[in-house]
Design a protein around this motif. Structure first.
Motif, PDB file in Angstrom:
ATOM      1  N   ALA A 172       0.832  -1.218   0.000  1.00 51.91           N
ATOM      2  CA  ALA A 172       0.000   0.000   0.000  1.00 51.91           C
ATOM      3  C   ALA A 172       0.863   1.263   0.000  1.00 51.91           C
ATOM      4  O   ALA A 172       0.630   2.192  -0.777  1.00 51.91           O
ATOM      5  CB  ALA A 172      -0.930  -0.013   1.220  1.00 51.91           C
ATOM      6  N   GLY A 173       1.870   1.305   0.867  1.00 48.00           N
ATOM      7  CA  GLY A 173       2.705   2.501   0.969  1.00 48.00           C
ATOM      8  C   GLY A 173       3.490   2.757  -0.309  1.00 48.00           C
ATOM      9  O   GLY A 173       3.750   3.914  -0.673  1.00 48.00           O
ATOM     10  N   GLU A 174       3.865   1.691  -0.984  1.00 45.79           N
ATOM     11  CA  GLU A 174       4.611   1.842  -2.234  1.00 45.79           C
ATOM     12  C   GLU A 174       3.695   2.365  -3.354  1.00 45.79           C
ATOM     13  O   GLU A 174       4.111   3.176  -4.184  1.00 45.79           O
ATOM     14  CB  GLU A 174       5.256   0.497  -2.596  1.00 45.79           C
ATOM     15  CG  GLU A 174       6.351   0.118  -1.597  1.00 45.79           C
ATOM     16  CD  GLU A 174       6.508  -1.366  -1.330  1.00 45.79           C
ATOM     17  OE1 GLU A 174       7.190  -1.711  -0.349  1.00 45.79           O
ATOM     18  OE2 GLU A 174       5.945  -2.195  -2.078  1.00 45.79           O
ATOM     19  N   LEU A 175       2.439   1.917  -3.334  1.00 44.25           N
ATOM     20  CA  LEU A 175       1.463   2.445  -4.295  1.00 44.25           C
ATOM     21  C   LEU A 175       1.195   3.924  -4.029  1.00 44.25           C
ATOM     22  O   LEU A 175       1.085   4.732  -4.953  1.00 44.25           O
ATOM     23  CB  LEU A 175       0.154   1.655  -4.201  1.00 44.25           C
ATOM     24  CG  LEU A 175       0.224   0.205  -4.675  1.00 44.25           C
ATOM     25  CD1 LEU A 175      -1.035  -0.557  -4.270  1.00 44.25           C
ATOM     26  CD2 LEU A 175       0.424   0.128  -6.185  1.00 44.25           C
TER      27      LEU A 175
ATOM     28  N   LEU B  68      -6.011  -4.536   8.501  1.00 42.64           N
ATOM     29  CA  LEU B  68      -4.851  -5.425   8.648  1.00 42.64           C
ATOM     30  C   LEU B  68      -4.768  -6.424   7.498  1.00 42.64           C
ATOM     31  O   LEU B  68      -5.768  -6.987   7.075  1.00 42.64           O
ATOM     32  CB  LEU B  68      -4.946  -6.182   9.973  1.00 42.64           C
ATOM     33  CG  LEU B  68      -4.852  -5.320  11.230  1.00 42.64           C
ATOM     34  CD1 LEU B  68      -4.883  -6.211  12.465  1.00 42.64           C
ATOM     35  CD2 LEU B  68      -3.591  -4.477  11.213  1.00 42.64           C
ATOM     36  N   HIS B  69      -3.576  -6.608   7.016  1.00 45.55           N
ATOM     37  CA  HIS B  69      -3.317  -7.656   6.025  1.00 45.55           C
ATOM     38  C   HIS B  69      -1.836  -7.980   6.053  1.00 45.55           C
ATOM     39  O   HIS B  69      -1.039  -7.214   6.584  1.00 45.55           O
ATOM     40  CB  HIS B  69      -3.767  -7.216   4.619  1.00 45.55           C
ATOM     41  CG  HIS B  69      -3.104  -5.961   4.127  1.00 45.55           C
ATOM     42  ND1 HIS B  69      -3.402  -4.714   4.619  1.00 45.55           N
ATOM     43  CD2 HIS B  69      -2.142  -5.770   3.189  1.00 45.55           C
ATOM     44  CE1 HIS B  69      -2.671  -3.800   3.999  1.00 45.55           C
ATOM     45  NE2 HIS B  69      -1.887  -4.414   3.136  1.00 45.55           N
TER      46      HIS B  69
ATOM     47  N   GLY C  34      -0.682  -8.315  -3.191  1.00 46.53           N
ATOM     48  CA  GLY C  34      -0.739  -6.900  -2.842  1.00 46.53           C
ATOM     49  C   GLY C  34      -1.855  -6.641  -1.848  1.00 46.53           C
ATOM     50  O   GLY C  34      -2.521  -7.567  -1.375  1.00 46.53           O
ATOM     51  N   PRO C  35      -2.074  -5.364  -1.506  1.00 49.57           N
ATOM     52  CA  PRO C  35      -3.081  -5.043  -0.494  1.00 49.57           C
ATOM     53  C   PRO C  35      -4.496  -5.306  -1.007  1.00 49.57           C
ATOM     54  O   PRO C  35      -4.752  -5.194  -2.209  1.00 49.57           O
ATOM     55  CB  PRO C  35      -2.860  -3.546  -0.244  1.00 49.57           C
ATOM     56  CG  PRO C  35      -2.140  -3.043  -1.444  1.00 49.57           C
ATOM     57  CD  PRO C  35      -1.365  -4.186  -2.009  1.00 49.57           C
ATOM     58  N   PRO C  36      -5.417  -5.651  -0.108  1.00 47.42           N
ATOM     59  CA  PRO C  36      -6.808  -5.873  -0.527  1.00 47.42           C
ATOM     60  C   PRO C  36      -7.484  -4.574  -0.978  1.00 47.42           C
ATOM     61  O   PRO C  36      -7.027  -3.478  -0.648  1.00 47.42           O
ATOM     62  CB  PRO C  36      -7.477  -6.433   0.736  1.00 47.42           C
ATOM     63  CG  PRO C  36      -6.584  -6.106   1.862  1.00 47.42           C
ATOM     64  CD  PRO C  36      -5.203  -5.915   1.316  1.00 47.42           C
TER      65      PRO C  36
END
Lengths: 602, 206
Positions: A188-191, A374-375, B192-194
């Motif tokens: 997520a942070g990289e996106l 959370l993931h 990747g993230p959900p």
């Protein structure tokens, strides 16, 4: 031919290689696949990445929660044994007492060398990086161009297994189609970084790392790497099938028991041993390269560390790949009437022109990343995204030569002992947090911190070099190296730029900062020489025997059957990590050497 | 104050599990012990006391257990630090033969004595005998001192102890779960993230 003791060594080998890491391992692989009889001398013990790697151990299973100690200087589970910046009984010295003018030297005394201890970032030098002097007026040009080395970058990448993408970015080359493995998805942070850095003209793209994101193509690749050599194809295909794809957990620095991450033992030495053409002699600390009457290299004297006795092994060709400065030290310690200042040193250039990555870091906290659903964010663990140097086309407008890349890792990482204090800067209240407040803060803020690390180019200069210390010897009685180091204004101006640009990128992500960037005090931000463990040079390649130590194949000008097979031949440091270039150069040097041996030229 | 009672309940169990060196009353001087050397067994699972003798007396250990659970109390979702044996990690740490931990050893041992003296000054009792409210009051004062200057005693004592207890806590499987770290498990794929994460960040799908 197998792992041997000194008693089992043969009378003479075609090639004796000192060192088993990225350079030595690659040369051993290529030569033995071509039928050359090789001995590898390794100063450390055998190390089995399959059975000795504590991949899933949590920090509470380690002494002191796994923090670095003088015995394990990169943390307990780091796949480094008998290794570090300081090794008891094996000192080095610095000429200056000023820390900014000192160099620290990581040595790795184990099978596979520093490939065990590596983030696996594998970037190609770009075309400009080979022509530093012509383009920037500093340092040296290499005796080869990017196009000369590109085919061996492709070959090394196919053999090692490297993920990445082709982006068409100036001076950060693409690989040939079909060479790279698919990159992992961004966290997520990289996106977020990718989205927000756009407006600054900075691209966040997949980094390249030596990790299998899918199994290598054992049908296709062996034929490409070993055309017409059925035995080599068969052995490589078999070894590729032993390597599994990444299971998206655990830090590559621990080693990889499923062989998804590259190391020399798993990828180079294991199939090389199967050729029957390789002997490996561990615990052999090389002392000196010996010469015959004609001035050609005839062998290597070494200490057998298991008995403490001095031994000699003969080879028609000697390759030094002991880890840049260790190879330099061997040259300087190999003195003779013919070479009173050290072997292959008629130019006086052995030990000169050490370079290292120019590195600094900026950190902040990103409110947008707080308390995300959370993931699991392990991904390939460590770097997945980076920012290749974005101003390569506008270099002349800047006040420093050479660029830098910026690496970032985001997400909820496995907590470490430091996690407990990491929330102090964001936690409100009049005291440091503890109790239920600390637990709530931790749940909210863990994973919202973002650090960006820059690593940049350094052109060779006259102030960074090593020589033999006139007094100090190690426990074997071998004279040790004395380092001289001085960052030039070019490096310091680059770090100012790094600090400013990385701050702007984090600002674009909405960061809060806890101190001002060191734009005006780059000497406070720059990593000490040697800390990044990217040091190269000391026996640089060139096209003039008076100004360099080796030719483009690592052959020393003075002694044609003596080859430098590690990073010592780099005429400078690019904004790319050195390892892939070490491998590609070693691959190219080994192909050349195999050809010369077949022709009877050596 | 549910967490205090759960911490107290945990004490007898943890004392039964005290490492052998402590049970036998052996307390060699610091500096005699050796480190694990440059080639340790990386696969072994180490426990405090396995590599070098521990330091805390029974009283000190009992005090650190109480402090552990003030610093990292149990709540609805996760256990307290002492339930995870973090006090034994603190002992392992301050007993370390390596130079980097020597400063913590001195300050933490000094701080444990100071706590009892301070409790005596305030309430004429040792720290462990105070009621939870008075224990907390001393810790809150220490936390303020630590924030003002983490190097100055006694704030430095609380700062270092808090770092060890909280860091020791979050490096256990239960602590990792509490902080929301869901990794360190092998996965067939990484996608990747959900979507809900991307939505929250206002980012397009990957």
């Amino acid at each position: 031919m197998p792992i041997i003791s000194p008693k089992q060594k043969q009378r003479e080998y075609d090639v004796v290689i000192v060192g088993s890491g990225a350079g030595g391992g690659q040369m051993a692989y290529t030569l033995t696949m071509e039928g050359v009889k090789v001995l590898v001398l390794e100063a450390g013990r055998m190390f089995d990445p399959v059975s000795e790697t504590a991949m899933f151990h949590t920090w509470d299973m380690a002494p002191l929660r796994g923090v670095a100690t003088p015995d394990k200087q990169y943390g307990f589970y780091d796949a480094s044994i008998e290794s570090g910046w300081e090794i008891p009984g094996e000192p080095y010295t610095n000429a200056s007492k000023d820390k900014l003018r000192q160099f620290v030297w990581w040595r790795q005394r184990m099978m596979g060398g520093r490939t065990n201890h590596w983030g696996r970032v594998s970037l190609r030098n770009g075309p400009y990086d080979f022509k530093t002097h012509s383009r920037q007026g500093v340092g040296f040009d290499w005796p080869i161009s990017y196009d000369d080395l590109a085919p061996w970058y492709d070959k090394a990448e196919m053999l090692v297994g490297i993920f990445g993408d082709s982006e068409g970015i100036e001076n950060s080359p693409d690989s040939s189609p079909g060479v790279l493995l698919p990159p992992p998805k961004f966290r997520a942070g990289e996106l977020l970084a990718r989205e927000r850095a756009k407006k600054l003209g900075v691209s966040v793209v997949p980094v390249h790392r030596a990790i299998l994101t899918k199994q290598q193509d054992a049908q296709r690749v062996p034929g490409k790497l070993h055309p017409g050599n059925k035995k080599a194809q068969r052995l490589l295909a078999a070894n590729m099938r032993l390597r599994l794809k990444c299971f998206f957990a655990t830090d590559c620095h621990r080693g990889c028991s499923i062989k998804a991450a590259f190391d020399s033992t798993s990828v180079y030495l294991t199939p090389a041993l199967k050729t029957g053409n390789l002997d490996i002699l561990p615990n052999a600390m090389a002392l000196e390269v010996t010469l015959n009457k004609a001035g050609k290299a005839k062998g290597v004297t070494f200490i057998d560390k298991t008995t403490g006795t001095e031994q000699h092994v003969a080879g028609r060709v000697i390759v030094l790949a002991a880890g840049s400065q260790e190879s330099v030290r061997l040259l300087l310690n190999s003195k003779s009437n013919r070479f009173p200042n050290g072997l292959a040193n008629s130019s006086g250039k052995v030990g000169k022109y050490l370079t290292d990555s120019v590195a600094s870091r900026v950190s902040g906290q990103i409110p947008a990343l707080e308390a995300l659903p959370l993931h699991n964010e392990d991904g390939v663990v460590g770097q997945q995204a980076y920012m290749p140097w974005w101003l390569a086309g506008q270099q002349q407008k800047l006040n420093f030569p050479g660029g830098y890349k910026a690496l970032l890792v985001s997400g909820r990482k496995m907590p470490s002992l430091n996690t407990g204090k990491s929330f102090d800067r964001v936690s409100g209240g009049d005291g440091i947090p503890f109790g239920s407040k600390l637990k709530e803060d931790a749940r909210r803020y863990h994973g919202s911190f973002q650090s960006i690390g820059a690593q940049g180019a350094m052109a060779a200069n006259d102030d960074c070099y090593c020589e033999l210390d006139p007094k100090v010897k190690d426990k074997w009685g071998i004279p040790v190296l004395r380092f001289h180091w001085k960052w030039s204004g070019d490096e310091l101006r680059q770090v100012s730029h790094q600090q400013q640009a990385m701050t702007e990128i984090l600002e674009a992500m909405g960061a809060r900062f806890f101190r001002a960037p060191y734009v005006d005090e780059p000497e406070k931000a720059i990593s000490q020489g040697g800390k990044i463990i990217h040091e190269v040079g000391g026996a640089i390649m060139g096209d003039n025997p008076e100004k360099s130590v080796t030719n483009q194949w690592g052959q020393t000008w003075d002694v044609p059957n003596l080859i430098i097979g590690d990073g010592a031949t780099f005429p400078g440091t690019a904004d790319k990590n050195p390892t892939l270039t070490i491998m590609a150069l070693a691959y190219r040097a080994a192909d050349h050497l195999a050809g010369e041996l077949k022709k009877g030229n050596l | 104050m549910q967490w205090i009672s759960s911490a107290m309940a945990a004490i007898p169990l943890l004392e039964r599990e005290a490492p052998a060196a402590e049970r036998s009353g052996i307390r060699p001087k610091s500096g005699v012990a050796k480190g694990y050397g440059p080639d340790p067994d990386l696969m072994r699972k180490y426990k405090p006391g396995d590599l070098w003798p521990l330091t805390f007396s029974k009283d000190q250990r009992r005090l650190v257990i109480v402090l552990c659970d003030i610093i990292m109390p149990a709540d609805k979702t996760s256990p307290s630090a002492s339930m995870l044996g973090v006090h034994d990690f603190v002992d392992e740490w301050i007993s370390s033969p390596y130079p980097a931990q020597k400063g913590d050893r001195n300050i933490i041992l000094k701080g444990l004595s100071w706590l009892d003296e301070e409790a005596g000054r305030r309430n004429k009792a040792n720290f462990i005998s105070l009621n939870p409210k008075n224990q907390l009051a001393i810790c809150q004062d220490l936390a303020r001192k630590a924030k003002a200057d983490s190097r100055r005693f006694p704030g430095s004592f609380f700062y270092r102890l808090r770092n060890l207890v909280a860091g020791g806590y979050y490096t256990t499987p239960a602590g990792m779960k509490d902080i929301g770290y869901l990794g360190n498990v092998p996965q067939a794929e990484w996608n990747g993230p959900p979507e809900e994460v991307l939505k929250k960040l206002n980012l397009p799908s990957q």
